[in-house]
Design a protein around this motif. Structure first.
Motif, short mmCIF file in Angstrom:
data_model
loop_
_atom_site.label_atom_id
_atom_site.label_comp_id
_atom_site.label_asym_id
_atom_site.label_seq_id
_atom_site.Cartn_x
_atom_site.Cartn_y
_atom_site.Cartn_z
N MET A 122 0.82 -0.91 -0.06
CA MET A 122 0.10 0.13 0.12
C MET A 122 0.88 1.31 0.04
SD MET A 122 -3.10 0.72 2.48
CE MET A 122 -4.36 -0.81 2.28
N ASN A 123 0.56 2.22 -0.95
CA ASN A 123 1.52 3.26 -1.01
C ASN A 123 1.00 4.48 -0.24
OD1 ASN A 123 -0.43 4.87 -2.20
ND2 ASN A 123 -0.06 4.27 -4.22
N GLU A 124 1.67 5.65 0.15
CA GLU A 124 1.29 6.77 1.04
C GLU A 124 0.01 7.37 0.89
OE1 GLU A 124 4.49 9.33 1.82
OE2 GLU A 124 5.85 8.04 1.52
N LYS A 125 -0.37 7.23 -0.52
CA LYS A 125 -1.65 7.89 -0.76
C LYS A 125 -2.89 7.25 -0.21
CE LYS A 125 -0.26 10.65 -4.83
NZ LYS A 125 -0.52 10.77 -6.51
N HIS A 126 -2.54 5.91 -0.46
CA HIS A 126 -3.83 4.99 0.30
C HIS A 126 -3.84 4.98 1.58
CE1 HIS A 126 -3.22 2.49 -3.69
NE2 HIS A 126 -4.35 2.77 -3.62
N ILE A 127 -2.62 5.37 2.34
CA ILE A 127 -2.78 5.35 3.91
C ILE A 127 -3.24 6.38 4.23
CG2 ILE A 127 -1.15 5.47 5.87
CD1 ILE A 127 0.78 3.39 4.43
N LEU A 128 -2.90 7.69 3.53
CA LEU A 128 -3.52 8.89 3.95
C LEU A 128 -5.13 8.90 3.80
CD1 LEU A 128 -3.16 11.82 4.84
CD2 LEU A 128 -2.71 12.49 2.46
N LEU A 129 -5.42 8.49 2.60
CA LEU A 129 -7.02 8.27 2.24
C LEU A 129 -7.60 7.57 3.27
CD1 LEU A 129 -9.54 8.36 0.56
CD2 LEU A 129 -8.69 5.98 -0.73
N PHE A 130 -7.16 6.14 3.64
CA PHE A 130 -7.85 5.39 4.72
C PHE A 130 -7.76 6.31 6.12
CE2 PHE A 130 -7.18 2.07 1.80
CZ PHE A 130 -8.46 1.59 1.56
N LYS A 131 -6.79 6.95 6.41
CA LYS A 131 -6.71 7.84 7.63
C LYS A 131 -7.72 8.89 7.58
CE LYS A 131 -1.92 7.09 9.17
NZ LYS A 131 -0.64 7.88 9.35
N ASN A 132 -7.94 9.58 6.51
CA ASN A 132 -8.83 10.62 6.25
C ASN A 132 -10.36 10.05 6.39
OD1 ASN A 132 -7.16 12.83 5.87
ND2 ASN A 132 -6.94 12.59 3.99
N LEU A 133 -10.47 8.96 5.90
CA LEU A 133 -11.93 8.28 5.73
C LEU A 133 -12.05 7.46 7.29
CD1 LEU A 133 -11.66 6.16 2.70
CD2 LEU A 133 -13.22 8.00 2.97
N LYS A 134 -11.13 7.47 8.04
CA LYS A 134 -11.42 7.12 9.48
C LYS A 134 -11.88 8.08 10.16
CE LYS A 134 -9.38 4.67 13.78
NZ LYS A 134 -9.95 5.47 14.30
N GLN A 135 -11.14 9.30 10.06
CA GLN A 135 -11.48 10.68 10.73
C GLN A 135 -12.89 10.92 10.63
OE1 GLN A 135 -8.21 13.11 9.63
NE2 GLN A 135 -7.01 12.75 11.35
#
Length: 47
Positions: free
Chosen positions: A1-14
């Protein structure tokens, strides 16, 4: 998983956490429901 995916999922969780907390807080009868288009429905849940 790349950084963009990680950031996306963090934002969705927030976003999910924010709206979950807001929905739970809205069950308090003293809560201002101005943000909701379903104030009457929340008032039914509050009682």
């Amino acid at each position: 998983m790349n950084e963009k995916h990680i950031l996306l999922f963090k934002n969705l969780k927030q976003i999910k956490d924010y709206w979950t907390d807001t929905a739970v807080d809205s069950l308090n009868p003293n809560t201002d429901l101005i943000w909701s288009e379903s104030e009457e429905e929340y008032e039914l849940f509050q009682s």
